[in-house]
Design a protein around this motif. Sequence first.
Motif, PDB file in Angstrom:
ATOM      1  N   ALA A  63       0.838  -1.210   0.000  1.00  0.00           N
ATOM      2  CA  ALA A  63       0.000   0.000   0.000  1.00  0.00           C
ATOM      3  C   ALA A  63       0.868   1.253   0.000  1.00  0.00           C
ATOM      4  O   ALA A  63       0.588   2.211  -0.730  1.00  0.00           O
ATOM      5  N   GLY A  64       1.929   1.252   0.800  1.00  0.00           N
ATOM      6  CA  GLY A  64       2.814   2.414   0.851  1.00  0.00           C
ATOM      7  C   GLY A  64       3.521   2.662  -0.469  1.00  0.00           C
ATOM      8  O   GLY A  64       3.576   3.791  -0.953  1.00  0.00           O
ATOM      9  N   LEU A  65       4.035   1.611  -1.073  1.00  0.00           N
ATOM     10  CA  LEU A  65       4.741   1.771  -2.345  1.00  0.00           C
ATOM     11  C   LEU A  65       3.810   2.197  -3.474  1.00  0.00           C
ATOM     12  O   LEU A  65       4.152   3.073  -4.269  1.00  0.00           O
ATOM     13  N   VAL A  66       2.633   1.579  -3.545  1.00  0.00           N
ATOM     14  CA  VAL A  66       1.681   1.939  -4.607  1.00  0.00           C
ATOM     15  C   VAL A  66       1.243   3.397  -4.453  1.00  0.00           C
ATOM     16  O   VAL A  66       1.189   4.154  -5.433  1.00  0.00           O
ATOM     17  N   THR A  67       0.951   3.796  -3.230  1.00  0.00           N
ATOM     18  CA  THR A  67       0.523   5.173  -2.992  1.00  0.00           C
ATOM     19  C   THR A  67       1.640   6.162  -3.305  1.00  0.00           C
ATOM     20  O   THR A  67       1.403   7.190  -3.950  1.00  0.00           O
ATOM     21  N   ALA A  68       2.841   5.871  -2.867  1.00  0.00           N
ATOM     22  CA  ALA A  68       3.968   6.774  -3.127  1.00  0.00           C
ATOM     23  C   ALA A  68       4.229   6.896  -4.630  1.00  0.00           C
ATOM     24  O   ALA A  68       4.445   7.997  -5.137  1.00  0.00           O
ATOM     25  N   ARG A  69       4.184   5.779  -5.340  1.00  0.00           N
ATOM     26  CA  ARG A  69       4.404   5.830  -6.795  1.00  0.00           C
ATOM     27  C   ARG A  69       3.293   6.602  -7.501  1.00  0.00           C
ATOM     28  O   ARG A  69       3.545   7.347  -8.444  1.00  0.00           O
ATOM     29  N   SER A  70       2.053   6.416  -7.061  1.00  0.00           N
ATOM     30  CA  SER A  70       0.932   7.156  -7.656  1.00  0.00           C
ATOM     31  C   SER A  70       1.088   8.657  -7.427  1.00  0.00           C
ATOM     32  O   SER A  70       0.847   9.460  -8.334  1.00  0.00           O
ATOM     33  N   ALA A  71       1.484   9.024  -6.212  1.00  0.00           N
ATOM     34  CA  ALA A  71       1.688  10.443  -5.906  1.00  0.00           C
ATOM     35  C   ALA A  71       2.837  11.006  -6.738  1.00  0.00           C
ATOM     36  O   ALA A  71       2.721  12.107  -7.296  1.00  0.00           O
ATOM     37  N   GLU A  72       3.935  10.270  -6.839  1.00  0.00           N
ATOM     38  CA  GLU A  72       5.067  10.709  -7.671  1.00  0.00           C
ATOM     39  C   GLU A  72       4.620  10.917  -9.118  1.00  0.00           C
ATOM     40  O   GLU A  72       4.997  11.903  -9.755  1.00  0.00           O
ATOM     41  N   HIS A  73       3.831   9.982  -9.622  1.00  0.00           N
ATOM     42  CA  HIS A  73       3.337  10.085 -11.001  1.00  0.00           C
ATOM     43  C   HIS A  73       2.452  11.322 -11.170  1.00  0.00           C
ATOM     44  O   HIS A  73       2.571  12.055 -12.158  1.00  0.00           O
ATOM     45  N   GLU A  74       1.567  11.555 -10.207  1.00  0.00           N
ATOM     46  CA  GLU A  74       0.675  12.721 -10.276  1.00  0.00           C
ATOM     47  C   GLU A  74       1.470  14.024 -10.252  1.00  0.00           C
ATOM     48  O   GLU A  74       1.194  14.946 -11.016  1.00  0.00           O
ATOM     49  N   PHE A  75       2.478  14.093  -9.384  1.00  0.00           N
ATOM     50  CA  PHE A  75       3.293  15.302  -9.314  1.00  0.00           C
ATOM     51  C   PHE A  75       4.079  15.508 -10.604  1.00  0.00           C
ATOM     52  O   PHE A  75       4.243  16.639 -11.075  1.00  0.00           O
ATOM     53  N   ALA A  76       4.577  14.422 -11.188  1.00  0.00           N
ATOM     54  CA  ALA A  76       5.302  14.529 -12.462  1.00  0.00           C
ATOM     55  C   ALA A  76       4.361  14.997 -13.573  1.00  0.00           C
ATOM     56  O   ALA A  76       4.751  15.805 -14.430  1.00  0.00           O
ATOM     57  N   GLU A  77       3.125  14.507 -13.576  1.00  0.00           N
ATOM     58  CA  GLU A  77       2.125  14.960 -14.555  1.00  0.00           C
ATOM     59  C   GLU A  77       1.853  16.454 -14.395  1.00  0.00           C
ATOM     60  O   GLU A  77       1.745  17.175 -15.388  1.00  0.00           O
ATOM     61  N   GLN A  78       1.737  16.910 -13.159  1.00  0.00           N
ATOM     62  CA  GLN A  78       1.528  18.342 -12.927  1.00  0.00           C
ATOM     63  C   GLN A  78       2.695  19.150 -13.488  1.00  0.00           C
ATOM     64  O   GLN A  78       2.482  20.166 -14.161  1.00  0.00           O
TER      65      GLN A  78
END
Length: 190
Positions: A41-56
Motif C-alpha cells: 500500500a505504501g509503495l503503490v501510494t507513493a508511486r501514484s503520488a510521484e506520477h501525479e506530481f510529475a504529470e503536474q
Amino acid sequence: MSTTKRLWRWRSNPLRRHEDIVEAWVVLTVWVIVAFAGAVAGLVTARSAEHEFAEQRAHRHAVRAVLVAEAPHGVTADRQTDGRVRGSVRWAAPDGTPRSGQTMVDGGLKAGASVTVWQDDQGRLALSQPTGRAEGHVEAALFGAAAALAVAAPVFGAGAFARARLDRRRMARWDQEWDLVGPQWGPKTG
C-alpha cells in the motif's frame, strides 16, 4: 535472547494451552499482513503520488496575467494564511485566445498589475503551481507512510481485539480450574 525463548509459543510444552497456539498464529498473521500489505500500500501510494506530481510538472506552465480588479488587502473570507487572496485575472491561452478567471494573488495589488499564473495544456487556470521535484518526493513518501499506517492500524486493532478475547478466555478457564483446585488447599481466609 535465544531463538527458542523468542518462539516459546511454538515449542512443545505441557503448560501450553490451545489459546497460546491461537495467539501465536494471530501475532504471526498480523505481522505478515502488516509487513506485506503495508509495504505494498505504501509503495503503490507513493508511486501514484510521484506520477501525479510529475504529470503536474509536465502539463502546468507559468504565464503572465493581468489583474483585472484590485486585490483586497486585509482580512477577507477568501484570504489564506500566506497573505494571498482570490483575485480576477486575464491571460492568454496557449493558442492565443484571451481567458479570464480567478486565482490566488498577493493581497493589496492594484488593477492592471502583472502576476504569474499557472495554466494547463488546454489553457485552464490551475490554482497553484505544480509541486516541485524535491517537495514531490517528500510528499509522496508521506502519502506512502500514511497509506501503510492506514493498512497497519486496523490490522493491529483486530490483532489486539483477538488477543484480548483470548486473554479473557484464558482467565475464565483459570477461574474454573482454581474453583476446582482451590478448595483442596485448605480453608479460605479473610
